[in-house]
Design a protein around this motif. Structure first.
Motif, short mmCIF file in Angstrom:
data_model
loop_
_atom_site.label_atom_id
_atom_site.label_comp_id
_atom_site.label_asym_id
_atom_site.label_seq_id
_atom_site.Cartn_x
_atom_site.Cartn_y
_atom_site.Cartn_z
N THR A 52 183.32 -38.24 -33.40
CA THR A 52 184.10 -37.74 -34.00
C THR A 52 184.10 -35.90 -34.38
O THR A 52 184.35 -35.07 -33.61
N SER A 53 183.83 -35.73 -36.09
CA SER A 53 182.97 -34.89 -36.37
C SER A 53 182.38 -34.29 -35.30
O SER A 53 182.52 -32.43 -35.61
N ALA B 286 182.17 -33.99 -32.38
CA ALA B 286 183.10 -33.57 -30.70
C ALA B 286 184.20 -32.81 -31.14
O ALA B 286 184.40 -31.04 -30.53
N ASP B 287 184.64 -33.05 -32.15
CA ASP B 287 185.30 -31.52 -32.69
C ASP B 287 184.83 -30.11 -32.88
O ASP B 287 185.52 -29.31 -32.31
N GLN B 288 183.31 -30.06 -33.83
CA GLN B 288 182.89 -28.81 -33.31
C GLN B 288 182.65 -28.37 -32.04
O GLN B 288 183.26 -26.89 -31.92
N GLU C 279 184.36 -28.92 -29.13
CA GLU C 279 185.51 -28.56 -28.10
C GLU C 279 186.11 -27.10 -28.97
O GLU C 279 186.70 -26.36 -28.05
N GLU C 280 185.91 -26.95 -30.79
CA GLU C 280 185.95 -25.95 -31.14
C GLU C 280 185.99 -24.81 -30.22
O GLU C 280 185.93 -23.94 -29.68
N SER D 59 182.44 -42.78 -36.48
CA SER D 59 182.86 -41.65 -37.28
C SER D 59 182.41 -40.35 -36.95
O SER D 59 182.71 -38.93 -37.41
N THR E 3 185.44 -31.53 -23.66
CA THR E 3 186.80 -31.32 -23.44
C THR E 3 186.63 -32.93 -23.49
O THR E 3 186.04 -33.73 -22.75
N ARG E 4 188.08 -33.60 -24.33
CA ARG E 4 188.05 -35.29 -24.24
C ARG E 4 188.45 -35.49 -22.65
O ARG E 4 189.67 -35.01 -22.88
#
Lengths: 152, 152
Positions: free
Chosen positions: A70-71, A73-75, A77-78, A67, A83-84
């Motif tokens: 995920t956090s 990767a979000d940052q 990616e932003e 989890s 990229t996923r």
DNA sequence: TATTGTTATACTCTATAACTATA
DNA sequence: TATAGTTATAGAGTATAACAATA
């Protein structure tokens, strides 16, 4: 002071040195990556992505929960650094650096290597003496789970 | 792979060992003190209190803000492990372990020493070789503020 | 049924800023 | 004015639990 106390005090002194060295190295790392606009966990993630990697594998490598990946990767990616991409197994997502991400990773790697305390402060000979001692300290009387923290 | 890459990879490997050792030692410490009902910061505070100490001095020793010492002291006081005693300078409060606190500290110290990785895994001779290398690594090209983090 | 990634939530450690009592 | 400790608050880092999609 008893003999026992002396031995303990000596060990404490060594432990203090060890901890001081690692803290110094971590502070160096932190300063280096902060100057490049990254937090420490973000930088660790980027460095782990020399090639596209399933999120679960990165969690294993960084020894943290999925989890949290995920956090992270979000940052990233932003910021357009990764990229996923869908894996063959359609449950899996691979994290892949973008061109921008690769550029940042190269910068980070170069900067970190440049300030590396083990390269700056020890000669080749000294490293040759140090290595086996550290290997013995690190050595494996420990079950594998002690190394993975249960994340792999 | 270039020469430079090889050197860097070797350094990374050593750094990994070093970090692994310290993490192992910290995990040992954490496990030990958790079994005695203490969190890591609480245990570090208790160990620092061999004698009554102004809160500011403990902050310096633990390299943290005074406000955090207030919070640690509150928790230890609640458990009856320490008391605040007024200093000569009436702005100052000394943190002093109670009898119960001293008992816990003795337990913690003994348990920590018992599991000490540097005593368990290295011979006296090995420690004699290791020490000067760690001293060079730790060595002081660094300004004093790097050691205190600005808390002293 | 087991596994991958996601979401929501919460916990621990720790700092900053504003405050008080004293020096 | 400067220092010791306190309070309230906030932020970083990270975990847990429940969940949806897929195997």
């Amino acid at each position: 002071m008893t003999d026992h106390d002396v031995r303990l005090a000596e060990a404490e002194r060594l432990a203090g040195l060890l901890i001081g060295i690692v803290e110094q190295a971590k502070a160096d790392f932190s300063e280096t990556v902060t100057a490049l606009g990254l937090s420490v966990p973000l930088a660790r993630a980027i460095i782990g992505l020399t090639e596209p990697v399933p999120m679960r594998d990165l969690a294993c490598e960084l020894r943290c929960d999925r989890s949290y990946i995920t956090s992270l990767a979000d940052q990233l990616e932003e910021r357009g650094l990764l990229t996923r991409v869908p894996g063959e197994d359609r449950r899996v997502k691979l994290l892949a650096l973008t061109d921008a991400g690769r550029a940042v990773r190269d910068q980070v790697a170069a900067a970190v290597a440049d300030r590396h305390i083990l390269l700056r402060r020890l000669t080749d000979d000294e490293r040759r003496v140090l290595t086996p001692l550290l290997e013995r300290l690190h050595g494996d009387g420990t079950p594998p789970s002690a190394h993975t923290g249960g994340f792999c």
